[in-house]
Design a protein around this motif. Structure first.
Motif, mmCIF file in Angstrom:
data_model
loop_
_atom_site.group_PDB
_atom_site.id
_atom_site.type_symbol
_atom_site.label_atom_id
_atom_site.label_comp_id
_atom_site.label_asym_id
_atom_site.label_seq_id
_atom_site.Cartn_x
_atom_site.Cartn_y
_atom_site.Cartn_z
ATOM 1 N N ALA A 80 3.483 2.015 -9.567
ATOM 2 C CA ALA A 80 2.742 2.401 -10.772
ATOM 3 C C ALA A 80 3.601 3.244 -11.702
ATOM 4 N N VAL A 81 4.373 4.174 -11.152
ATOM 5 C CA VAL A 81 5.258 5.010 -11.975
ATOM 6 C C VAL A 81 6.363 4.159 -12.591
ATOM 7 N N LEU A 82 6.926 3.255 -11.795
ATOM 8 C CA LEU A 82 7.998 2.404 -12.305
ATOM 9 C C LEU A 82 7.496 1.468 -13.399
ATOM 10 N N SER A 93 9.735 -5.746 -19.362
ATOM 11 C CA SER A 93 8.827 -6.233 -18.334
ATOM 12 C C SER A 93 9.550 -7.217 -17.428
ATOM 13 N N THR A 94 9.465 -6.988 -16.114
ATOM 14 C CA THR A 94 10.008 -7.967 -15.172
ATOM 15 C C THR A 94 9.062 -9.158 -15.079
ATOM 16 N N ASP A 95 9.607 -10.293 -14.714
ATOM 17 C CA ASP A 95 8.836 -11.532 -14.698
ATOM 18 C C ASP A 95 8.248 -11.764 -13.319
ATOM 19 N N ARG A 121 0.814 -1.224 0.000
ATOM 20 C CA ARG A 121 0.000 0.000 0.000
ATOM 21 C C ARG A 121 0.843 1.269 0.000
ATOM 22 N N PRO A 122 1.906 1.380 0.832
ATOM 23 C CA PRO A 122 2.689 2.618 0.804
ATOM 24 C C PRO A 122 3.462 2.835 -0.489
ATOM 25 N N VAL A 123 3.706 1.755 -1.257
ATOM 26 C CA VAL A 123 4.569 1.877 -2.437
ATOM 27 C C VAL A 123 3.796 1.720 -3.742
ATOM 28 N N VAL A 124 2.468 1.664 -3.684
ATOM 29 C CA VAL A 124 1.682 1.520 -4.912
ATOM 30 C C VAL A 124 1.943 2.674 -5.888
ATOM 31 N N GLU A 154 5.376 -3.897 -8.752
ATOM 32 C CA GLU A 154 5.837 -3.542 -10.100
ATOM 33 C C GLU A 154 5.691 -4.721 -11.058
ATOM 34 N N SER A 155 6.106 -5.903 -10.621
ATOM 35 C CA SER A 155 6.019 -7.070 -11.505
ATOM 36 C C SER A 155 4.574 -7.437 -11.804
ATOM 37 N N GLY A 156 3.667 -7.141 -10.865
ATOM 38 C CA GLY A 156 2.259 -7.393 -11.129
ATOM 39 C C GLY A 156 1.635 -6.365 -12.048
#
Length: 539
Positions: free
Chosen positions: A123-125, A161-163, A116-119, A187-189
């Motif tokens: 999203a930007v990454l 894209s990361t796996d 939650r704190p890093v969403v 990020e990967s999701g």
């Protein structure tokens, strides 16, 4: 139907049929009969058993298991046992299905309080960061490998894209701070969705004459996917809490069906199905659903099956003797991606979030590639992009080489950067099974070797009123503990808790595991300064 004894699956006849069946070029004399089905089932069972054993070997050696799965596919393939498989369209379809399952399992295991704190940062990454990575990697492919701009942009998009499977499996073994684990998992999701849209657009047209229209399309599809994922996730969680199914084994099936429904609904609504399934699975994974451990175990097993099948299929699709000319181009593109594109995308994307340089170094190195780029590399093959086979080969080699380098070295880098504490007490493994009629829960608690619960008396646990330790299993023998019973490493505890104090009981047990007898003074988390109010004294 002609009846005959089943031939050995490794015979020439069985291998030839498997090749014809996989390639989709079946003729009347190669229809799927019971005998042929027996051969396929035997071969499939042998491959799965070998892959399961390979997981153990990979965990001992530190070698990423995906490389072993790919190796199995290569051994079965054209340069091995002789199975010729070149159906890129089938690989793409099955790859999409496998990614849905992998994302669903990853979302179920994602803890909302950690991401939650890093969403916003994730999203930007996953959007702006991907754009930076695509541009730099495409320039390297064009100027250093002499690919044209269309092919270069496709490669840049595919490998940016990361796996999810690689990230989820590696990060859960590395003791990183929750902010980094949550950011990388989120990020990967998230980043699969914009990358898939971009690769499809580039493969269809080769270029975007109206780049702003492409950005608008990506934003719209992401918004639709997120909205559908939120709606289906919340409605599914609500339904699962109030619908009493006749058998506990139906709950995992129902949860998985809800997550697949989110993907299908998002895709059919011209949104991002991948984002929809991830969002829905995060919501379901953090809801207090019945039989959560069984659901997680079911999803985990399906994810392993999806990964094994996907990597073996990708290994079949590649032709090893055709890779020789693309090894150095793959190494060069991968080097620019790993050493330049990924670090710059992390630096620029996370600049507004004021993250430390140690965090940014680890995030730069943790951009793991795996099956996702290889699956995406089949898209230009299906759409008929020129030199699409070379694009696939470059991506294949790149994914193998840099997964082999980054995966095993990530724990070492985390230790060098002093991120996380490898000697910290191991978190407790707690599973719960709801007692519907009693409105209570059974908590199964394992005391690992490093847990500070060792040496604590049962009475010193000070569980909330309405919770009690009812059974202890030690050295294969079970007994009912007394308040003065001293817990030991390796003990298994059975704790009964009423519904209102279930969460408080689990929190208390975790605090004892981290802080031992001092947990009351260290705070709710069992760590120095651990609760929102700081250290507090025991009553």
């Amino acid at each position: 139907m002609n009846s005959r004894p089943c031939s050995c699956p490794c015979s020439r006849e069985g291998v030839r049929f498997l090749a014809v069946f996989l390639s989709g070029r079946a003729r009347k004399d190669r229809v799927l009969t019971v005998d042929r089905l027996n051969e396929l089932l035997l071969m499939g069972a042998l491959v799965l058993l070998i892959a399961v054993v390979a997981v153990r070997l990979a965990s001992r050696s530190g070698l990423p298991s995906l490389l072993i799965y790919l190796g199995i596919g290569v051994v079965i393939g054209q340069d091995g046992l002789g199975v010729r498989f070149d159906n890129a369209e089938l690989t793409q379809v099955l790859g999409y299905a496998a990614l849905v399952v992998i994302l669903a399992e990853g979302g179920l295991g994602t803890k909302w309080h950690e991401i939650r704190p890093v969403v916003p940062a994730a999203a930007v990454l996953a959007t702006a960061g991907v754009a930076v990575s695509v541009g730099i990697t495409a320039a390297a492919a064009h100027y250093l490998v002499n690919l044209d701009w269309r092919q270069s942009l496709i490669i840049g998009a595919v490998v940016s894209s990361t796996d999810a499977a690689a990230v989820f499996s590696v990060l859960r073994k590395v003791p990183l701070p929750p902010r980094l684990t949550g950011l990388l998992e989120a990020e990967s999701g998230f980043n699969d969705a914009p990358v898939v849209i971009l690769v499809v657009a580039l493969s269809a047209s080769g270029h975007a004459e109206r780049w702003y229209a492409l950005l608008g399309e990506i934003a719209l599809e992401l918004a639709i996917g997120a909205a559908i994922g939120l709606a289906i996730g919340f409605l599914g969680a609500l339904a699962m809490k109030h619908v009493a199914l006749p058998a506990s084994g139906l709950y995992p099936i129902a949860v998985m069906a809800i997550m697949v429904l989110a993907y299908a609904a998002g895709a059919l609504a011209h949104g991002s199905g991948f984002l929809a399934v991830y969002v829905a699975s995060v919501i379901l994974g953090n809801a207090k659903l019945p039989h959560r451990p069984a659901t997680r175990g079911f999803a985990d097993g399906l994810a392993w099956l999806a990964q094994i099948g996907l990597f073996v299929l990708l290994g079949l699709l590649v032709t090893p003797h055709d890779l020789a000319g693309d090894i150095w181009p793959a190494v060069i593109v991968g080097l620019v991606l790993t050493a330049v594109a990924r670090p710059l995308s992390v630096l620029l994307s996370l600049a507004p979030f004021h993250m430390s340089w140690r965090d940014q170094v680890l995030l730069s190195w943790a951009g793991l590639r795996g099956a996702v780029p290889i699956v995406l590399a089949t898209i230009p093959m299906v759409t008929g992009v020129s030199e699409s086979r070379r694009i696939f080969n470059i991506v294949f080699v790149l994914a193998i080489v840099y997964t082999l380098i980054q995966g095993p070295t990530l724990p070492w880098l985390a230790r060098r950067l002093r991120l996380g504490d490898p000697e910290a007490p191991t978190d407790l493994g707690i599973e719960s099974a709801p007692l519907e009629r009693l409105r209570g829960h059974l908590l199964s608690v394992s005391v690992p070797e490093e847990s500070l619960m060792h040496g604590v008396e049962v009475g010193e646990l000070r569980l909330p009123a309405g919770a009690a330790v009812t059974l202890v299993v030690r050295d294969g023998k079970s007994f009912v503990p007394a308040p003065t019973t001293v817990l030991q490493r390796g003990d298994e505890l059975l704790v009964v808790a009423t519904d209102p104090v279930r969460d408080a009981t689990e929190a208390r047990l975790r605090a004892i595991g981290h802080g031992g007898k001092l947990a009351q003074w260290l705070g709710a988390g069992g760590r120095p300064g651990g609760g929102p109010g700081g250290p507090r004294k025991a009553p």
